[in-house]
Write a protein that holds these residues in place. Sequence first.
Motif, PDB file in Angstrom:
ATOM      1  N   PHE A  18       0.788  -1.112   0.143  1.00 35.46           N
ATOM      2  CA  PHE A  18       0.049  -0.016   0.074  1.00 35.46           C
ATOM      3  C   PHE A  18       0.880   1.222   0.030  1.00 35.46           C
ATOM      4  N   ILE A  19       1.938   1.189   0.763  1.00 36.52           N
ATOM      5  CA  ILE A  19       3.050   2.262   0.626  1.00 36.52           C
ATOM      6  C   ILE A  19       3.488   2.583  -0.718  1.00 36.52           C
ATOM      7  N   GLN A  20       3.945   1.323  -1.654  1.00 33.27           N
ATOM      8  CA  GLN A  20       4.169   1.514  -2.887  1.00 33.27           C
ATOM      9  C   GLN A  20       3.180   2.129  -3.708  1.00 33.27           C
ATOM     10  N   ALA A  21       1.882   1.817  -3.772  1.00 33.29           N
ATOM     11  CA  ALA A  21       1.086   2.333  -4.625  1.00 33.29           C
ATOM     12  C   ALA A  21       0.683   4.107  -4.174  1.00 33.29           C
ATOM     13  N   ALA A  22       1.312   4.518  -3.119  1.00 34.50           N
ATOM     14  CA  ALA A  22       1.185   5.629  -2.675  1.00 34.50           C
ATOM     15  C   ALA A  22       2.113   6.811  -3.108  1.00 34.50           C
ATOM     16  N   VAL A  23       3.320   6.092  -3.342  1.00 33.24           N
ATOM     17  CA  VAL A  23       4.621   6.954  -3.853  1.00 33.24           C
ATOM     18  C   VAL A  23       4.384   8.055  -4.900  1.00 33.24           C
ATOM     19  N   ASP A  25       1.698   9.693  -5.610  1.00 36.06           N
ATOM     20  CA  ASP A  25       0.892  10.733  -5.320  1.00 36.06           C
ATOM     21  C   ASP A  25       1.870  11.465  -4.128  1.00 36.06           C
ATOM     22  N   ILE A  26       2.513  10.998  -3.379  1.00 35.43           N
ATOM     23  CA  ILE A  26       3.508  11.510  -2.390  1.00 35.43           C
ATOM     24  C   ILE A  26       4.193  12.376  -3.113  1.00 35.43           C
ATOM     25  N   ILE A  27       5.158  11.610  -4.146  1.00 33.82           N
ATOM     26  CA  ILE A  27       6.065  12.427  -4.744  1.00 33.82           C
ATOM     27  C   ILE A  27       5.561  13.722  -5.666  1.00 33.82           C
ATOM     28  N   GLU A  28       4.543  13.423  -6.086  1.00 33.08           N
ATOM     29  CA  GLU A  28       3.910  14.600  -6.637  1.00 33.08           C
ATOM     30  C   GLU A  28       3.326  15.872  -5.970  1.00 33.08           C
ATOM     31  N   LYS A  29       2.976  15.660  -4.604  1.00 32.68           N
ATOM     32  CA  LYS A  29       2.506  16.544  -3.473  1.00 32.68           C
ATOM     33  C   LYS A  29       3.494  17.128  -2.713  1.00 32.68           C
ATOM     34  N   THR A  30       4.918  16.507  -2.693  1.00 33.18           N
ATOM     35  CA  THR A  30       5.960  17.114  -2.135  1.00 33.18           C
ATOM     36  C   THR A  30       6.600  18.041  -2.655  1.00 33.18           C
TER      37      THR A  30
END
Length: 76
Positions: A18-23, A25-30
Amino acid sequence: MTESILKYMSISPQPATFIQAAVPDIIEKTEKEFFHKTFLTLRESTDICYALIQEIDCIICPHNRVGSMFVMIGGW
């Protein structure tokens, strides 16, 4: 001692799915500043590591890091 090593070897370095799937989105919003500061911190840390290794007479580290978090050293 052996038990400790075996326990460590059984730990997976892979993040949970589930962390891999969120990466993405996390990168885009950071903010880019975060990545810039992280890069500078890592560069400073590796430069310090390299400099300190150079002070140890019996250890050879011919090259500072280049795109890696690993340092290859040898002894004589």
